[in-house]
Design a protein around this motif. Structure first.
Motif, mmCIF file in Angstrom:
data_model
loop_
_atom_site.group_PDB
_atom_site.id
_atom_site.type_symbol
_atom_site.label_atom_id
_atom_site.label_comp_id
_atom_site.label_asym_id
_atom_site.label_seq_id
_atom_site.Cartn_x
_atom_site.Cartn_y
_atom_site.Cartn_z
ATOM 1 N N ARG A 24 0.822 -1.209 0.000
ATOM 2 C CA ARG A 24 0.000 0.000 0.000
ATOM 3 C C ARG A 24 0.855 1.257 0.000
ATOM 4 N N HIS A 25 1.878 1.288 0.811
ATOM 5 C CA HIS A 25 2.682 2.502 0.885
ATOM 6 C C HIS A 25 3.388 2.830 -0.434
ATOM 7 N N PRO A 26 4.004 1.864 -1.116
ATOM 8 C CA PRO A 26 4.557 2.184 -2.444
ATOM 9 C C PRO A 26 3.491 2.687 -3.421
ATOM 10 N N ALA A 27 2.285 2.119 -3.362
ATOM 11 C CA ALA A 27 1.206 2.575 -4.246
ATOM 12 C C ALA A 27 0.808 4.013 -3.927
ATOM 13 N N ILE A 28 0.792 4.368 -2.642
ATOM 14 C CA ILE A 28 0.443 5.736 -2.247
ATOM 15 C C ILE A 28 1.493 6.716 -2.752
ATOM 16 N N ILE A 29 2.754 6.338 -2.667
ATOM 17 C CA ILE A 29 3.820 7.205 -3.191
ATOM 18 C C ILE A 29 3.572 7.501 -4.669
ATOM 19 N N GLU A 30 3.222 6.500 -5.451
ATOM 20 C CA GLU A 30 2.989 6.696 -6.878
ATOM 21 C C GLU A 30 1.748 7.550 -7.126
ATOM 22 N N GLN A 31 0.706 7.357 -6.330
ATOM 23 C CA GLN A 31 -0.506 8.178 -6.487
ATOM 24 C C GLN A 31 -0.207 9.648 -6.223
ATOM 25 N N SER A 89 2.478 5.658 10.763
ATOM 26 C CA SER A 89 2.468 7.095 11.000
ATOM 27 C C SER A 89 3.747 7.748 10.493
ATOM 28 N N HIS A 90 4.857 7.081 10.721
ATOM 29 C CA HIS A 90 6.145 7.594 10.270
ATOM 30 C C HIS A 90 6.165 7.735 8.754
ATOM 31 N N PHE A 91 5.558 6.792 8.054
ATOM 32 C CA PHE A 91 5.518 6.858 6.593
ATOM 33 C C PHE A 91 4.847 8.150 6.134
ATOM 34 N N TYR A 92 3.710 8.492 6.735
ATOM 35 C CA TYR A 92 2.991 9.693 6.281
ATOM 36 C C TYR A 92 3.753 10.964 6.631
ATOM 37 N N ARG A 93 4.444 10.961 7.755
ATOM 38 C CA ARG A 93 5.288 12.122 8.088
ATOM 39 C C ARG A 93 6.407 12.256 7.080
ATOM 40 N N ARG A 94 7.016 11.152 6.691
ATOM 41 C CA ARG A 94 8.086 11.161 5.691
ATOM 42 C C ARG A 94 7.569 11.603 4.321
ATOM 43 N N LEU A 95 6.365 11.170 3.984
ATOM 44 C CA LEU A 95 5.784 11.539 2.696
ATOM 45 C C LEU A 95 5.585 13.052 2.604
ATOM 46 N N LEU A 96 5.097 13.661 3.690
ATOM 47 C CA LEU A 96 4.922 15.108 3.696
ATOM 48 C C LEU A 96 6.256 15.828 3.572
ATOM 49 N N ASP A 97 7.288 15.301 4.229
ATOM 50 C CA ASP A 97 8.627 15.874 4.070
ATOM 51 C C ASP A 97 9.070 15.813 2.605
ATOM 52 N N ALA A 98 8.824 14.667 1.963
ATOM 53 C CA ALA A 98 9.308 14.451 0.593
ATOM 54 C C ALA A 98 8.696 15.446 -0.388
ATOM 55 N N VAL A 99 7.436 15.815 -0.182
ATOM 56 C CA VAL A 99 6.794 16.729 -1.137
ATOM 57 C C VAL A 99 6.899 18.192 -0.706
ATOM 58 N N GLY A 100 7.667 18.466 0.338
ATOM 59 C CA GLY A 100 7.924 19.846 0.738
ATOM 60 C C GLY A 100 6.841 20.480 1.589
#
Length: 383
Positions: A24-31, A89-100
């Motif tokens: 799921r997490h890799p799919a969310i990154i692509e979305q 939870s850590h994944f979503y925090r990291r995702l927000l960091d990645a997109v600025g």
């Protein structure tokens, strides 16, 4: 509360938590990558996150963030070997960091999940559900309230009319959709009380029924005030933020028929303070509510009732552990500082408060799938 049950990790191949981390997490990154015209910097950061969350280890967050939430104890460990609640939870925090999202650049504060949230709000299904409010208005007030509780419980599976479930059919069914139903106890607690805290889950078509329920309770004097807890920043794809509350209210006010009346009443309740929105930092913590800070504990302790919506809040409420399903809900929530209710569609393995016969029937009919399929729900109350 007994802590004998093991904390859920994500390191067992074939398990639901493992599939979330690995698939799921890799799919969310692509979305997210495809939803916005991000620049090279964001694409590089998303590539790095994809590599880290599937094959890497927990690394420090910028600026010492999450020090109070236990990151120091997990540094250098695989994402799969730390508690699943924490890792997600850590994944979503990291995702927000990645997109600025937290940076100083032009993408600061831009919700990467907003396009999907708005598409859901603007869908024909939302139109149909709001039109159904016109029919609901013809029912007696008590039936309206019961229907709106079911609408809030099932969210976007609310069956287009916040339709009352057939209680007799539920009783006849060996495998009920509603595996625990404390709705009568919930109704008795909502009887002219002071403050109701509602800890929201998802935005869009799931937040609207929550708002409709609050409007009903306020209008009919079942509660004097309501506090709607949302996330301070985007989280778990569809979790509600203040911006999502505003979008939902605008959607209601613009709608025809009864829906607009609900919207206006909510708008007025915000203006005079009977409805407040709260976005406490702990709402995005990777921790169970047993670890809530003192200020939040005092605020919730002062409420007549706290209602927690959705699956993630349930995991945080009872603890993300391998409880036996017959573990008493009252025992798992004994720490909670005041009366508490859970309205939850089952989308993960954690569950408490079932009777043995229901658990056996579910296991026999569906194996373990009933825990995660989103086809079963519960209303649980600890006064």
């Amino acid at each position: 509360m007994s802590m004998g049950a093991a904390v859920i990790l994500g390191n067992e191949p074939g398990s639901f938590p493992y599939s979330v981390l690995a698939e799921r997490h890799p799919a969310i990154i692509e979305q997210v990558r495809e939803a916005f015209p991000y620049g090279p910097e964001q694409h590089r950061a998303l590539d790095a996150l994809l590599d880290s969350c599937t094959k890497g280890v927990i690394e420090p967050l910028p600026g010492g963030a999450w020090a109070e939430w236990g990151i120091g104890g997990y540094l250098g460990q695989s994402w799969f070997d730390v508690p699943w609640l924490w890792s997600e939870s850590h994944f979503y925090r990291r995702l927000l960091d990645a997109v600025g999202y937290f940076g100083d650049g032009p993408w600061h504060g831009i919700d990467p999940f907003r396009p999907s949230k708005l598409a859901e709000l603007d869908s024909p299904e939302t139109d149909q559900e709001l039109t159904a409010l016109d029919e609901l208005a013809a029912l007696p007030v008590e039936e309206q309230g019961a229907a709106l509780v079911h609408g809030s419980l099932w969210g976007n599976r609310a069956d287009l009319g916040f339709r009352l479930s057939d209680g007799a059919a539920e009783g006849r069914d060996a495998v009920p959709d509603l595996v625990v139903d404390d709705s009568e106890r919930l109704r008795s607690l909502l009887d002219g009380v002071g403050t109701l805290c509602l800890i929201a889950d998802n935005a869009g078509r799931e937040l609207i029924p929550d708002l409709l329920l609050l409007a009903h309770l306020l209008e009919h004097g079942r509660v004097e005030r309501a506090v709607l807890h949302v996330k301070p920043y985007p989280y778990y794809v569809s979790d509600a933020t203040t911006a999502d509350v505003v979008d939902a209210l605008r959607r209601l006010v613009r709608a025809p028929g009864e829906a607009a009346g609900y919207g206006r009443r909510l708008w007025d309740a915000m203006a005079d303070g009977r409805l407040r929105v709260r976005a406490h930092a702990f709402s995005c913590a990777p921790l169970p509510y047993a670890d809530m800070p003192d200020d939040l504990r005092a605020e919730i302790g002062g409420a007549a009732l706290t209602v927690l919506k959705g699956d993630l809040n349930y995991r945080r409420l009872v603890g993300d552990r391998w409880w036996a399903p017959t573990t008493l809900f009252a025992d798992a929530t004994a720490y909670f500082p005041g009366p508490v209710a859970a309205l939850r569609t089952l989308k993960s393995d954690v569950v408490t408060g079932l009777d043995g016969r229901t658990e056996a029937a579910l296991d026999e009919a569906e194996g373990r799938r009933w825990r995660t399929s989103g086809t079963h729900a519960l209303i649980q109350v600890r006064p």
